[in-house]
Design an enzyme around this catalytic site. Sequence first.
Site, PDB file in Angstrom:
ATOM      1  N   GLU A 189      22.857 -82.345  75.367  1.00 56.07           N
ATOM      2  CA  GLU A 189      23.089 -81.791  76.694  1.00 56.07           C
ATOM      3  C   GLU A 189      21.757 -81.392  77.341  1.00 56.07           C
ATOM      4  O   GLU A 189      20.724 -81.354  76.657  1.00 56.07           O
ATOM      5  CB  GLU A 189      24.021 -80.579  76.560  1.00 56.07           C
ATOM      6  CG  GLU A 189      25.390 -80.920  75.951  1.00 56.07           C
ATOM      7  CD  GLU A 189      26.324 -81.664  76.906  1.00 56.07           C
ATOM      8  OE1 GLU A 189      25.876 -82.562  77.644  1.00 56.07           O
ATOM      9  OE2 GLU A 189      27.525 -81.339  76.908  1.00 56.07           O
ATOM     10  N   ASN A 202      26.059 -85.641  83.223  1.00 54.34           N
ATOM     11  CA  ASN A 202      24.936 -84.694  83.343  1.00 54.34           C
ATOM     12  C   ASN A 202      23.651 -85.258  82.737  1.00 54.34           C
ATOM     13  O   ASN A 202      22.701 -84.523  82.500  1.00 54.34           O
ATOM     14  CB  ASN A 202      25.285 -83.356  82.690  1.00 54.34           C
ATOM     15  CG  ASN A 202      25.545 -83.497  81.185  1.00 54.34           C
ATOM     16  OD1 ASN A 202      25.464 -84.590  80.630  1.00 54.34           O
ATOM     17  ND2 ASN A 202      25.843 -82.393  80.526  1.00 54.34           N
ATOM     18  N   ASP A 261      27.963 -89.684  67.592  1.00 50.70           N
ATOM     19  CA  ASP A 261      28.451 -88.306  67.603  1.00 50.70           C
ATOM     20  C   ASP A 261      29.920 -88.214  67.211  1.00 50.70           C
ATOM     21  O   ASP A 261      30.619 -89.229  67.101  1.00 50.70           O
ATOM     22  CB  ASP A 261      28.229 -87.681  68.992  1.00 50.70           C
ATOM     23  CG  ASP A 261      28.522 -88.655  70.133  1.00 50.70           C
ATOM     24  OD1 ASP A 261      29.302 -89.602  69.910  1.00 50.70           O
ATOM     25  OD2 ASP A 261      27.968 -88.488  71.220  1.00 50.70           O
ATOM     26  N   HIS A 265      23.342 -86.708  79.723  1.00 46.67           N
ATOM     27  CA  HIS A 265      23.197 -86.642  78.261  1.00 46.67           C
ATOM     28  C   HIS A 265      23.241 -88.022  77.619  1.00 46.67           C
ATOM     29  O   HIS A 265      23.847 -88.955  78.142  1.00 46.67           O
ATOM     30  CB  HIS A 265      24.241 -85.694  77.622  1.00 46.67           C
ATOM     31  CG  HIS A 265      25.657 -86.175  77.622  1.00 46.67           C
ATOM     32  ND1 HIS A 265      26.743 -85.318  77.655  1.00 46.67           N
ATOM     33  CD2 HIS A 265      26.204 -87.421  77.558  1.00 46.67           C
ATOM     34  CE1 HIS A 265      27.863 -86.008  77.606  1.00 46.67           C
ATOM     35  NE2 HIS A 265      27.565 -87.285  77.551  1.00 46.67           N
TER      36      HIS A 265
HETATM   37  C1  F6R Z   1      29.681 -91.038  73.306  1.00 47.14           C
HETATM   38  C2  F6R Z   1      28.408 -90.566  73.832  1.00 47.14           C
HETATM   39  C3  F6R Z   1      28.249 -90.140  75.240  1.00 47.14           C
HETATM   40  C4  F6R Z   1      28.807 -91.136  76.256  1.00 47.14           C
HETATM   41  C5  F6R Z   1      28.661 -90.590  77.654  1.00 47.14           C
HETATM   42  C6  F6R Z   1      29.264 -91.500  78.709  1.00 47.14           C
HETATM   43  O1  F6R Z   1      29.584 -91.367  71.940  1.00 47.14           O
HETATM   44  O2  F6R Z   1      27.509 -90.488  73.071  1.00 47.14           O
HETATM   45  O3  F6R Z   1      26.884 -89.909  75.495  1.00 47.14           O
HETATM   46  O4  F6R Z   1      28.123 -92.353  76.137  1.00 47.14           O
HETATM   47  O5  F6R Z   1      29.266 -89.327  77.740  1.00 47.14           O
HETATM   48  O6  F6R Z   1      30.639 -91.505  78.587  1.00 47.14           O
HETATM   49  P1  F6R Z   1      31.520 -92.497  79.472  1.00 47.14           P
HETATM   50  O7  F6R Z   1      31.166 -93.865  79.040  1.00 47.14           O
HETATM   51  O8  F6R Z   1      32.940 -92.140  79.146  1.00 47.14           O
HETATM   52  O9  F6R Z   1      31.136 -92.235  80.893  1.00 47.14           O
END
Ligand code: F6R
Length: 261
Positions: free
Chosen positions: A143, A136, A67, A138
């Site tokens: 989301e 959450n 992303d 994702h």
């Molecule tokens: C980032 C992504 C997100 C993260 C997720 C966890 O490219 O795709 O899904 O993997 O938000 O983020 P952290 O590791 O910061 O808790």
Amino acid sequence: MQVIIQPDTATAANLVARLVADTLKTKPASVIGLATGRTMEPVYERLIEFHRNDGLDFSKCRTFNLDEYAGVKADDFRSYRHTMQKLLFDHINIRPEATHLPDSMAADLNQACADYENKINAAGGVDLQLLGIGSNGHIGFNEPLSSFSSLTHVEFLTAATIRQNAGLCGGEDRVPRFALTMGVATILASRRALMLVTGAAKAELLANFIEGPVTSMITASALHWHRDCIIVADAAAAANLKNRAGYQFAFENNPAWAAYR
Ligand code: F6R
């Protein structure tokens, strides 16, 4: 789905990095799906070490990040392009043109998403997709209530995600409201999915996702439909799993994991 529990964050990240390294050794021209976020930082540190100390070769591989924030330039510290350069690409022998993120500055973001999906397919699909999980539930920026059939698309971020990512963006008001993300179906199409989950803050979520029902309220739960999905968790994140002993038994006794114990 296989669940592997490791005693601490460093050991869990090391195992994930070893699985990436072994994928590259087996198939040097692998297509690797990458994730950003704090969870991945120790994985990229280990991969850089493997490159420097053991000659792990990235010269033939291609990468596609999950992303990117919409409307954020590559040189903006908030952009995932900037993050990936800093955390990984600048330190390994990957060809710059082999690293891909969605084009967040495109005039037509929907077209940029379709182009990204086409590029992944033209590369032969993702061999190994790295994943974290958001607070959450994702994956990528899919989301809650994202369609399990979604391909790469523009997503409006939830308040929970904006709060989660505020630290890395310099405050909640600096977190972009839109992102381009691989869809749930894009992620499910990868040949192997490898998720790392660390820290006590994700223990309840992890148990809901692994041992609870499949629901688009926790988009990670779509991974139960993935044919080859590995979840690596540290002990803190795994604390609420009821079947911990069962996962441990499989990891310790399945010959497939002998090299990783
Ligand atoms: C980032 C992504 C997100 C993260 C997720 C966890 O490219 O795709 O899904 O993997 O938000 O983020 P952290 O590791 O910061 O808790």
